[in-house]
Design an enzyme around this catalytic site. Sequence first.
Site, short mmCIF file in Angstrom:
data_model
loop_
_atom_site.label_atom_id
_atom_site.label_comp_id
_atom_site.label_asym_id
_atom_site.label_seq_id
_atom_site.Cartn_x
_atom_site.Cartn_y
_atom_site.Cartn_z
N ASP A 171 0.84 -1.20 0.00
CA ASP A 171 0.00 0.00 0.00
C ASP A 171 0.88 1.25 0.00
O ASP A 171 0.64 2.20 -0.76
CB ASP A 171 -0.89 0.02 1.24
CG ASP A 171 -2.17 -0.76 1.08
OD1 ASP A 171 -2.55 -1.07 -0.07
OD2 ASP A 171 -2.82 -1.07 2.10
N LEU A 172 1.87 1.26 0.88
CA LEU A 172 2.71 2.46 1.03
C LEU A 172 3.62 2.66 -0.17
O LEU A 172 3.85 3.78 -0.62
CB LEU A 172 3.51 2.36 2.33
CG LEU A 172 2.66 2.18 3.60
CD1 LEU A 172 3.54 2.02 4.82
CD2 LEU A 172 1.69 3.34 3.78
#
Length: 397
Positions: A171-172
């Site tokens: 996600d990051l």
Amino acid sequence: MKKRVVLSLEQALSMPYATLRFVQLGWRVIRIEALGSSRGLPGDPNRYIGARVADDDRRSYYIAPNVGKEAIALNLKSAAGREVLKRLVRELDADVFCCNTVPERYAPLGIDYATLSAAKPDLIWAGISALGPQFPEVPGYDPVIQAMAGYVELTGDPAGTPVLCGVPVIDLKAGDEVYANVMLALAERAETGRGSEIHVSMLQAAASWLITTLPLLDFACEPWEVTRAGNEHRKFVPTNVYPARDGFFYMAIGSDVQWRRLTALPRFASLASDERQTNEGRVRDRRNLQRDIAALTARFGAEELMADLRAATIPHARINGVAQVRELEALRARLTTTVMPGGKRVRMQPMAVELPGAPHEYAFAPKYGEHTRPVLREAGFGEGECRALAAAGVIPS
């Protein structure tokens, strides 16, 4: 200089993290969420994850990625809602539009690049999806992509099961790719005047980080080089978690010079041997070497061991918990903060890079639809238009 404006149809973590980085630059970020229905809780599902810290739609997991933003609710399933979005893009002079829904929904919701760039030709459009627009129906969930991209297979004890990373790294990573590519697109727009279309595939972004493992497949690598290695480094030996009499610490030997400095210490001198003089030899003897180091360090306290390592400038660290990380001298003054509605100050993660003049405190994360009418009025919608849109189910009533 004009303040950049970002409209973002965002949810979960990947895109909210990207747009948080824009907030930290001082840009204006307006998050768009779906209009609520009787079928479930309205807006971003992450609003309802974690402890109820402010109110029902601002729970603990939602807060940090969404501070400093505005929030509007809009029914993009309706033609009127799609027209409202195009008007917002034009009238607010939006620089960037972001989204992280499945690609098969882009055109039906009127959020595709072709539609929005027709409204504003120099718009920069950025989307995050699981596998890119060539796989339009696949949802992107960090743990699933970790498994698909080999991360889970590479993490954990060799004798145990594959293990998920403790941080939602994909996600990051995807959010950081949006951040970086929007910056590139802005630089190109400054030269050409043209907008850009950016697609971030979570899988491809994740696989780009396999730089130390995936190429080994064509170098006739051993099977253990591309699977779980516990806390060991697969190439630099010895690098591992080691026991002390009163806990654990991490030590990393990154070169033969560091190895010689380690074994020059009286406490570690017994580890030296002819074969272990080079990293290649230490890799061959890694099982015996790891066993010997663990047996040696377990006899001493962590502080006395780390004092030796500091004196020899050997890379090492305690195994910190999250609460200890927050108190590290190198981070303590760099944490970002927000203030809850009741006045409590909340400490959050630091910025990735300290930006000159950037604030460290941000407005609390917005309630669902909190800024819908003010934003629409700013874009030229009269009160009568807003009432009509509410009556038609386009915006909250």
